[in-house]
Design a protein around this motif. Structure first.
Motif, mmCIF file in Angstrom:
data_model
loop_
_atom_site.group_PDB
_atom_site.id
_atom_site.type_symbol
_atom_site.label_atom_id
_atom_site.label_comp_id
_atom_site.label_asym_id
_atom_site.label_seq_id
_atom_site.Cartn_x
_atom_site.Cartn_y
_atom_site.Cartn_z
ATOM 1 N N GLN A 77 0.834 -1.202 0.000
ATOM 2 C CA GLN A 77 0.000 0.000 0.000
ATOM 3 C C GLN A 77 0.868 1.251 0.000
ATOM 4 O O GLN A 77 0.567 2.231 -0.705
ATOM 5 N N LYS A 78 1.955 1.252 0.750
ATOM 6 C CA LYS A 78 2.859 2.404 0.785
ATOM 7 C C LYS A 78 3.483 2.626 -0.585
ATOM 8 O O LYS A 78 3.567 3.768 -1.061
ATOM 9 N N ARG A 79 3.919 1.548 -1.225
ATOM 10 C CA ARG A 79 4.490 1.668 -2.576
ATOM 11 C C ARG A 79 3.459 2.187 -3.557
ATOM 12 O O ARG A 79 3.771 3.003 -4.418
ATOM 13 N N ASP A 81 0.899 4.084 -2.830
ATOM 14 C CA ASP A 81 0.657 5.498 -2.520
ATOM 15 C C ASP A 81 1.766 6.401 -3.043
ATOM 16 O O ASP A 81 1.527 7.570 -3.345
ATOM 17 N N GLU A 82 2.982 5.869 -3.149
ATOM 18 C CA GLU A 82 4.116 6.667 -3.596
ATOM 19 C C GLU A 82 4.195 6.808 -5.115
ATOM 20 O O GLU A 82 4.960 7.620 -5.627
ATOM 21 N N LEU A 83 3.410 6.009 -5.840
ATOM 22 C CA LEU A 83 3.443 6.080 -7.305
ATOM 23 C C LEU A 83 2.802 7.381 -7.795
ATOM 24 O O LEU A 83 1.817 7.867 -7.233
ATOM 25 N N THR A 84 3.372 7.906 -8.857
ATOM 26 C CA THR A 84 2.764 9.080 -9.497
ATOM 27 C C THR A 84 1.570 8.602 -10.311
ATOM 28 O O THR A 84 1.472 7.423 -10.666
ATOM 29 N N GLU A 87 2.705 6.731 -13.426
ATOM 30 C CA GLU A 87 3.199 5.377 -13.167
ATOM 31 C C GLU A 87 2.045 4.427 -12.858
ATOM 32 O O GLU A 87 2.028 3.281 -13.306
#
Length: 102
Positions: A77-79, A81-84, A87
């Motif tokens: 989930q963190k990964r 959330d970090e995507l633009t 992406e």
């Protein structure tokens, strides 16, 4: 489970066995019969607890397994959330093309 919990459980199991022995003696059984029946009670309780442990292992409801699953989901989930947005759109397009081709 903490070490003190294990000690308290052990003391509790012995207390149950002793209470069973005294209760059976009070009910009129002689020393040998009360000892045999209280041991049978104790062994039954231990087997019942052991069966719940084996059931939790078999169904993967152990604390460690659940914590590992929650951790993996949190990392993903963190990964995510970090995507633009670009992406994310690219990954979604790849997933759709795989679904359509498979």
């Amino acid at each position: 489970m903490r070490r003190i919990d294990v000690f308290l459980i052990g003391i509790g199991v012995f207390a149950i066995g002793g209470a069973g022995y005294l209760g059976l003696k009070w009910a009129g059984l002689d020393n040998i019969d009360a000892g045999i029946w209280s041991q049978l009670l104790l062994v039954g309780i231990i087997f019942a607890w052991l069966s719940t442990y084996i059931f939790r292992v078999a169904t993967k409801k152990m604390t460690y397994t659940q914590q590992l699953k929650d951790y993996k989901e949190a990392v993903l989930q963190k990964r995510l959330d970090e995507l633009t947005p670009a992406e994310l759109a690219k990954i979604q397009a790849e997933i759709e093309s795989e679904r359509n081709s498979g």
